[in-house]
Design a protein around this motif. Structure first.
Motif, PDB file in Angstrom:
ATOM      1  N   THR A 310       0.807  -1.136  -0.093  1.00 21.78           N
ATOM      2  CA  THR A 310      -0.075   0.010  -0.180  1.00 21.78           C
ATOM      3  C   THR A 310       0.705   1.295   0.036  1.00 21.78           C
ATOM      4  O   THR A 310       0.469   2.257  -0.720  1.00 21.78           O
ATOM      5  CB  THR A 310      -1.023   0.003   1.414  1.00 21.78           C
ATOM      6  OG1 THR A 310      -0.109  -0.127   2.441  1.00 21.78           O
ATOM      7  CG2 THR A 310      -1.746  -1.028   1.032  1.00 21.78           C
ATOM      8  N   VAL A 311       2.288   1.298   0.571  1.00 20.85           N
ATOM      9  CA  VAL A 311       2.944   2.388   0.976  1.00 20.85           C
ATOM     10  C   VAL A 311       3.566   2.986  -0.350  1.00 20.85           C
ATOM     11  O   VAL A 311       3.632   3.833  -1.023  1.00 20.85           O
ATOM     12  CB  VAL A 311       3.821   2.523   2.129  1.00 20.85           C
ATOM     13  CG1 VAL A 311       4.812   3.381   2.087  1.00 20.85           C
ATOM     14  CG2 VAL A 311       3.261   2.111   3.394  1.00 20.85           C
ATOM     15  N   VAL A 312       3.999   1.741  -1.180  1.00 21.16           N
ATOM     16  CA  VAL A 312       4.977   2.164  -2.486  1.00 21.16           C
ATOM     17  C   VAL A 312       3.973   2.640  -3.334  1.00 21.16           C
ATOM     18  O   VAL A 312       4.438   3.826  -3.919  1.00 21.16           O
ATOM     19  CB  VAL A 312       5.653   1.046  -2.873  1.00 21.16           C
ATOM     20  CG1 VAL A 312       6.259   1.056  -4.201  1.00 21.16           C
ATOM     21  CG2 VAL A 312       7.042   0.604  -1.915  1.00 21.16           C
ATOM     22  N   PRO A 313       2.962   2.337  -3.799  1.00 26.47           N
ATOM     23  CA  PRO A 313       2.125   2.783  -5.021  1.00 26.47           C
ATOM     24  C   PRO A 313       1.751   4.370  -4.537  1.00 26.47           C
ATOM     25  O   PRO A 313       1.683   5.112  -5.227  1.00 26.47           O
ATOM     26  CB  PRO A 313       0.920   2.119  -4.814  1.00 26.47           C
ATOM     27  CG  PRO A 313       1.201   0.752  -4.490  1.00 26.47           C
ATOM     28  CD  PRO A 313       2.148   1.038  -3.343  1.00 26.47           C
ATOM     29  N   LYS A 314       1.234   4.684  -3.152  1.00 24.30           N
ATOM     30  CA  LYS A 314       0.961   5.913  -2.753  1.00 24.30           C
ATOM     31  C   LYS A 314       2.094   6.717  -2.874  1.00 24.30           C
ATOM     32  O   LYS A 314       2.073   7.769  -3.240  1.00 24.30           O
ATOM     33  CB  LYS A 314       0.653   5.761  -1.200  1.00 24.30           C
ATOM     34  CG  LYS A 314      -1.078   5.521  -0.998  1.00 24.30           C
ATOM     35  CD  LYS A 314      -1.328   6.044   0.553  1.00 24.30           C
ATOM     36  CE  LYS A 314      -1.604   4.786   1.245  1.00 24.30           C
ATOM     37  NZ  LYS A 314      -2.285   5.100   2.863  1.00 24.30           N
ATOM     38  N   LEU A 315       3.226   6.320  -2.293  1.00 24.51           N
ATOM     39  CA  LEU A 315       4.392   7.293  -2.396  1.00 24.51           C
ATOM     40  C   LEU A 315       4.674   7.444  -3.664  1.00 24.51           C
ATOM     41  O   LEU A 315       5.035   8.700  -4.204  1.00 24.51           O
ATOM     42  CB  LEU A 315       5.602   6.441  -1.638  1.00 24.51           C
ATOM     43  CG  LEU A 315       7.034   7.205  -1.700  1.00 24.51           C
ATOM     44  CD1 LEU A 315       6.831   8.600  -0.906  1.00 24.51           C
ATOM     45  CD2 LEU A 315       8.035   6.384  -0.897  1.00 24.51           C
ATOM     46  N   ALA A 316       4.725   6.601  -4.867  1.00 25.90           N
ATOM     47  CA  ALA A 316       5.007   6.709  -6.128  1.00 25.90           C
ATOM     48  C   ALA A 316       4.205   7.624  -6.646  1.00 25.90           C
ATOM     49  O   ALA A 316       4.382   8.500  -7.425  1.00 25.90           O
ATOM     50  CB  ALA A 316       4.869   5.492  -6.947  1.00 25.90           C
ATOM     51  N   GLU A 317       2.872   7.683  -6.377  1.00 31.54           N
ATOM     52  CA  GLU A 317       1.830   8.694  -6.905  1.00 31.54           C
ATOM     53  C   GLU A 317       2.225  10.284  -6.573  1.00 31.54           C
ATOM     54  O   GLU A 317       2.191  11.076  -7.178  1.00 31.54           O
ATOM     55  CB  GLU A 317       0.455   8.284  -6.493  1.00 31.54           C
ATOM     56  CG  GLU A 317      -0.529   8.815  -6.804  1.00 31.54           C
ATOM     57  CD  GLU A 317      -0.596   8.608  -8.512  1.00 31.54           C
ATOM     58  OE1 GLU A 317      -0.713   9.514  -9.127  1.00 31.54           O
ATOM     59  OE2 GLU A 317      -0.186   7.560  -8.830  1.00 31.54           O
ATOM     60  N   LYS A 318       2.622  10.184  -4.949  1.00 26.84           N
ATOM     61  CA  LYS A 318       2.868  11.579  -4.553  1.00 26.84           C
ATOM     62  C   LYS A 318       4.199  12.218  -5.323  1.00 26.84           C
ATOM     63  O   LYS A 318       4.340  13.310  -5.391  1.00 26.84           O
ATOM     64  CB  LYS A 318       2.971  11.718  -3.159  1.00 26.84           C
ATOM     65  CG  LYS A 318       1.414  11.475  -2.527  1.00 26.84           C
ATOM     66  CD  LYS A 318       1.702  11.152  -1.028  1.00 26.84           C
ATOM     67  CE  LYS A 318       0.364  10.478  -0.468  1.00 26.84           C
ATOM     68  NZ  LYS A 318      -0.806  11.397  -0.543  1.00 26.84           N
ATOM     69  N   VAL A 319       5.233  11.296  -5.279  1.00 29.70           N
ATOM     70  CA  VAL A 319       6.518  11.911  -5.622  1.00 29.70           C
ATOM     71  C   VAL A 319       6.208  12.108  -7.296  1.00 29.70           C
ATOM     72  O   VAL A 319       6.848  13.140  -7.814  1.00 29.70           O
ATOM     73  CB  VAL A 319       7.503  10.614  -5.603  1.00 29.70           C
ATOM     74  CG1 VAL A 319       8.751  11.069  -6.401  1.00 29.70           C
ATOM     75  CG2 VAL A 319       7.771  10.452  -4.141  1.00 29.70           C
ATOM     76  N   LYS A 320       5.454  11.382  -7.829  1.00 28.69           N
ATOM     77  CA  LYS A 320       5.348  11.736  -9.316  1.00 28.69           C
ATOM     78  C   LYS A 320       4.648  13.098  -9.596  1.00 28.69           C
ATOM     79  O   LYS A 320       4.980  14.011 -10.334  1.00 28.69           O
ATOM     80  CB  LYS A 320       4.264  10.557 -10.059  1.00 28.69           C
ATOM     81  CG  LYS A 320       4.401  10.243 -11.493  1.00 28.69           C
ATOM     82  CD  LYS A 320       3.681   8.846 -11.812  1.00 28.69           C
ATOM     83  CE  LYS A 320       3.173   9.005 -12.987  1.00 28.69           C
ATOM     84  NZ  LYS A 320       2.350   7.848 -13.412  1.00 28.69           N
ATOM     85  N   HIS A 321       3.843  13.266  -8.525  1.00 29.18           N
ATOM     86  CA  HIS A 321       3.085  14.524  -8.688  1.00 29.18           C
ATOM     87  C   HIS A 321       4.064  15.761  -8.518  1.00 29.18           C
ATOM     88  O   HIS A 321       4.006  17.009  -9.168  1.00 29.18           O
ATOM     89  CB  HIS A 321       2.088  14.543  -7.385  1.00 29.18           C
ATOM     90  CG  HIS A 321       1.190  15.882  -7.558  1.00 29.18           C
ATOM     91  ND1 HIS A 321       0.398  16.040  -8.383  1.00 29.18           N
ATOM     92  CD2 HIS A 321       1.108  16.760  -6.804  1.00 29.18           C
ATOM     93  CE1 HIS A 321      -0.499  17.470  -8.219  1.00 29.18           C
ATOM     94  NE2 HIS A 321       0.240  17.670  -7.128  1.00 29.18           N
ATOM     95  N   LEU A 322       4.941  15.535  -7.588  1.00 35.43           N
ATOM     96  CA  LEU A 322       5.950  16.417  -7.543  1.00 35.43           C
ATOM     97  C   LEU A 322       7.141  16.638  -8.757  1.00 35.43           C
ATOM     98  O   LEU A 322       7.318  17.628  -9.199  1.00 35.43           O
ATOM     99  CB  LEU A 322       6.688  16.329  -6.137  1.00 35.43           C
ATOM    100  CG  LEU A 322       7.858  17.135  -5.612  1.00 35.43           C
ATOM    101  CD1 LEU A 322       7.045  18.570  -4.904  1.00 35.43           C
ATOM    102  CD2 LEU A 322       8.708  16.533  -4.453  1.00 35.43           C
ATOM    103  N   THR A 323       7.505  15.413  -8.903  1.00 33.68           N
ATOM    104  CA  THR A 323       8.672  15.479  -9.951  1.00 33.68           C
ATOM    105  C   THR A 323       8.091  15.724 -11.318  1.00 33.68           C
ATOM    106  O   THR A 323       8.840  16.050 -12.544  1.00 33.68           O
ATOM    107  CB  THR A 323       9.626  14.096  -9.889  1.00 33.68           C
ATOM    108  OG1 THR A 323       8.760  13.037  -9.961  1.00 33.68           O
ATOM    109  CG2 THR A 323      10.267  14.150  -8.607  1.00 33.68           C
ATOM    110  N   GLY A 324       6.855  15.247 -11.490  1.00 36.34           N
ATOM    111  CA  GLY A 324       6.360  15.231 -12.813  1.00 36.34           C
ATOM    112  C   GLY A 324       6.766  13.921 -13.882  1.00 36.34           C
ATOM    113  O   GLY A 324       6.915  14.278 -15.161  1.00 36.34           O
ATOM    114  N   LYS A 325       7.534  13.112 -13.169  1.00 29.96           N
ATOM    115  CA  LYS A 325       8.036  11.955 -13.960  1.00 29.96           C
ATOM    116  C   LYS A 325       7.231  10.874 -14.124  1.00 29.96           C
ATOM    117  O   LYS A 325       6.268  10.596 -13.247  1.00 29.96           O
ATOM    118  CB  LYS A 325       9.346  11.542 -13.253  1.00 29.96           C
ATOM    119  CG  LYS A 325      10.677  12.533 -13.563  1.00 29.96           C
ATOM    120  CD  LYS A 325      11.836  12.283 -12.940  1.00 29.96           C
ATOM    121  CE  LYS A 325      12.958  13.027 -13.324  1.00 29.96           C
ATOM    122  NZ  LYS A 325      13.913  13.106 -12.181  1.00 29.96           N
TER     123      LYS A 325
END
Lengths: 325, 248
Positions: A310-325
């Motif tokens: 659960t943590v990894v997909p959530k974190l990926a989503e939020k990081v992606k939002h920030l980095t735009g990658k």
């Protein structure tokens, strides 16, 4: 000490980052010891030589020979030996990458010189270079001095900071024609295979690694998507590699690769001493594990206690939002 | 083929390392020693080459008398001959390379195997250094190897990929995980190995090229902030990486 010589490796029209780190290390040693520092590149081009100048290196020797059109460690050692003698250099620096770690000891042996590999610190003390180096996979480190007149060092990648001087300097480039014969080319690179599209853990600023907690190769896309959000390389623990879920080239740890990225994200890795040995010099360590008592939490900067699924997909989503990658 | 395998004796990789009373080497109390894990790939590759082409496999180590234990393990894996070059006090790599070279010059091996690194000082220097002393080529960190027509074709790991290196024989190959799967010694071979002879040799002395001044246990101060798996905490983690650590 008389003169520092740095082995430089070109990459397109620039130098490899590890070479720039070595120039920067040479610059501070040279300043402290009051001696000059020069570079040696084999079959380099003008742009590469000029790039060394941006890091403050005013003198570069460009050794040219057609036998080096394909790289040969034995021939490269011979060229370096000739240049070291003709320049009267006595402190030789290499980047501690695959090429440097193979070439440096051969050059040291030619010079009958002492060699310290994989250094993480070099400083001048009472006219001597004191080198710091991790041993026992980073569980300990030693300080040591080289006693021979000629001294050879290799530097762990991503530890010494590459800094441009921001000043324009006048460059002196010398072309050097080494004396080589076919007999010097007893080993040579006959083919190169790049991991297309995949970043190597040894070259990455950020690494996202998975451990046993990922439960199977089919779940590794979670690790990959977090890595892609960070713009990171994918790593793996030994358990994951031994299970055949990932290739050995991704293994981080005592029997894998030793890395020191700016950020290391350990997902479902408990933190066996052998794994910690391979990543403990990372600048920031993030751990995600559902076992709050996992040893990895004792060495991390930020720990998330929770199920990686659960943590990894959530974190990926939020990081992606920030980095735009 | 005349095959030489260089091995070294190291603490088991699970060992917790403490600094010894001299402040320069590790505390050896209670340590279990093993063959350096990468050296096992070297032994295995040597044995496979012999099984294919015939010849002998000789395991050599430089160390104190206690190092006979790893030579017995090599004998149990069925190497033909074991040699200990005696060195009672800890010596630098230059000493080890010179002594291995002295021995190699006497026996003229067609190929020399060893692990990519000895997992104590992790220097990765022995293959190139020894090769230079013997005037041989070497290939480091090899994960795939073919020996044919008087040459070695080796695949080795480099940053971002692999390269194929061709080297003429005799040569030195340092072995990486993936090269093979080392065999486990069989019980009867372990028993037989106990009574096999080990050749003891006196070392040649060299100047000390590197002097260790001190050893310490690195203790990087970590922030150690533990968060939960709540949405708020994961937002906080991203904020910390972005604003505090400035990594993303």
């Amino acid at each position: 000490m008389n003169k520092i010589l740095v082995f430089l490796e070109g990459q397109n029209n620039l130098l490899k980052r590890t070479s720039c780190e070595a120039i920067s290390a040479a610059r501070s040693l040279a300043t402290a010891a009051g001696i000059p520092y020069v570079g040696i590149i084999i079959n380099g081009n003008k742009e590469q030589v000029k790039y060394a100048g941006e890091y403050g290196m005013a003198n570069v020797i460009n050794a040219k020979h057609e036998l080096m059109d394909t790289y040969s460690s034995t021939a490269a050692a011979s060229i370096l030996h000739q240049v070291i003698k003709s320049e009267n250099a006595d402190v030789i620096l290499f980047a501690g990458n695959a090429k440097g770690m193979e070439l440096a000891p051969r050059v040291a042996a030619k010079l009958e010189a002492g060699y310290m590999s994989d250094c993480v610190g070099l400083e001048i003390l009472d006219g001597n270079i004191i080198a710091k180096k991790p041993v026992y996979a980073g569980k300990a480190q030693i300080t040591a001095k080289v006693n021979s007149d000629c001294k050879v060092f290799s530097l762990r990648p991503n530890v010494f900071t590459a800094t441009k001087t921001g000043e324009a300097i006048t460059m002196t480039t010398k072309d050097y024609a080494p004396n080589l014969s076919e007999d010097d080319k007893k080993a040579f690179v006959s083919a190169l295979m790049k991991n297309e599209g995949r970043m190597d853990v040894l070259e990455a600023d950020i690494i996202v690694s998975g451990g046993r907690g990922i439960k199977g190769a089919e779940n590794y896309n979670l690790i990959e998507s977090l890595a892609s959000a960070f713009g990171a390389a994918v790593g793996a623990s030994r358990a994951v590699v031994d299970a055949g879920w990932r290739p050995h080239s991704e293994q981080v740890g005592q029997t894998g690769k030793t890395v020191s990225p700016n950020l290391y994200v350990a997902c479902g890795i408990s933190g066996a001493v052998q794994h910690l040995a391979g990543m403990s010099t990372s600048k920031i360590i993030v751990a995600i594990n559902k076992d709050k008592d996992a040893p990895i939490f004792k060495v991390c900067d930020y720990g998330v206690v929770g199920d990686l699924f659960t943590v990894v997909p959530k974190l990926a989503e939020k990081v992606k939002h920030l980095t735009g990658k | 083929m005349n095959i030489m395998v260089c091995i070294s004796r190291v603490p088991d990789t699970a060992t917790r390392i403490l600094v010894g009373p001299d402040g320069k080497t590790i505390d050896t109390q209670g340590i279990k020693y093993v063959i350096s894990p990468y050296d096992e790939y070297g032994i295995e590759e040597g044995l496979r080459l012999k099984e294919k082409n015939g010849g002998t496999v000789t395991a050599v180590t430089v160390g104190a008398e206690a190092s006979t234990d790893i030579l017995r393990t090599a004998l149990a894996m069925c190497v033909d001959k074991a040699v200990l070059i005696k060195a009672d006090i800890q010596k630098d790599s230059f000493f080890v390379a010179k002594n291995l070279a002295e021995y190699a010059k006497e026996v003229n091996p067609d190929i020399i195997f060893m692990g990519r690194q000895s997992v104590d000082y992790d220097s990765l220097q022995m293959p190139s250094m020894l090769a230079e002393f013997l005037g041989m080529p070497s290939v480091s960190v090899v994960s795939k190897l073919t020996i044919a027509d008087g040459k070695a074709t080796a695949e080795r790991d480099i940053e971002g990929g692999k390269e194929i290196v061709e080297a003429s024989l005799p040569c030195i190959i340092s072995c990486q995980k993936g090269l093979n799967e080392p065999r486990y010694p069989k019980l009867p071979d372990i028993m037989k190995a106990k009574s096999k002879p080990i050749e003891m040799r006196e070392p040649v002395q060299t100047d000390e090229k590197v002097t260790v001044l001190g050893m310490s246990i690195p203790s990087k101060q970590r922030i150690g902030r533990i968060l939960s798996d709540s949405d708020g905490d994961i937002d906080e983690l991203v904020r910390l990486l972005h604003e505090e650590s400035k990594i993303i």
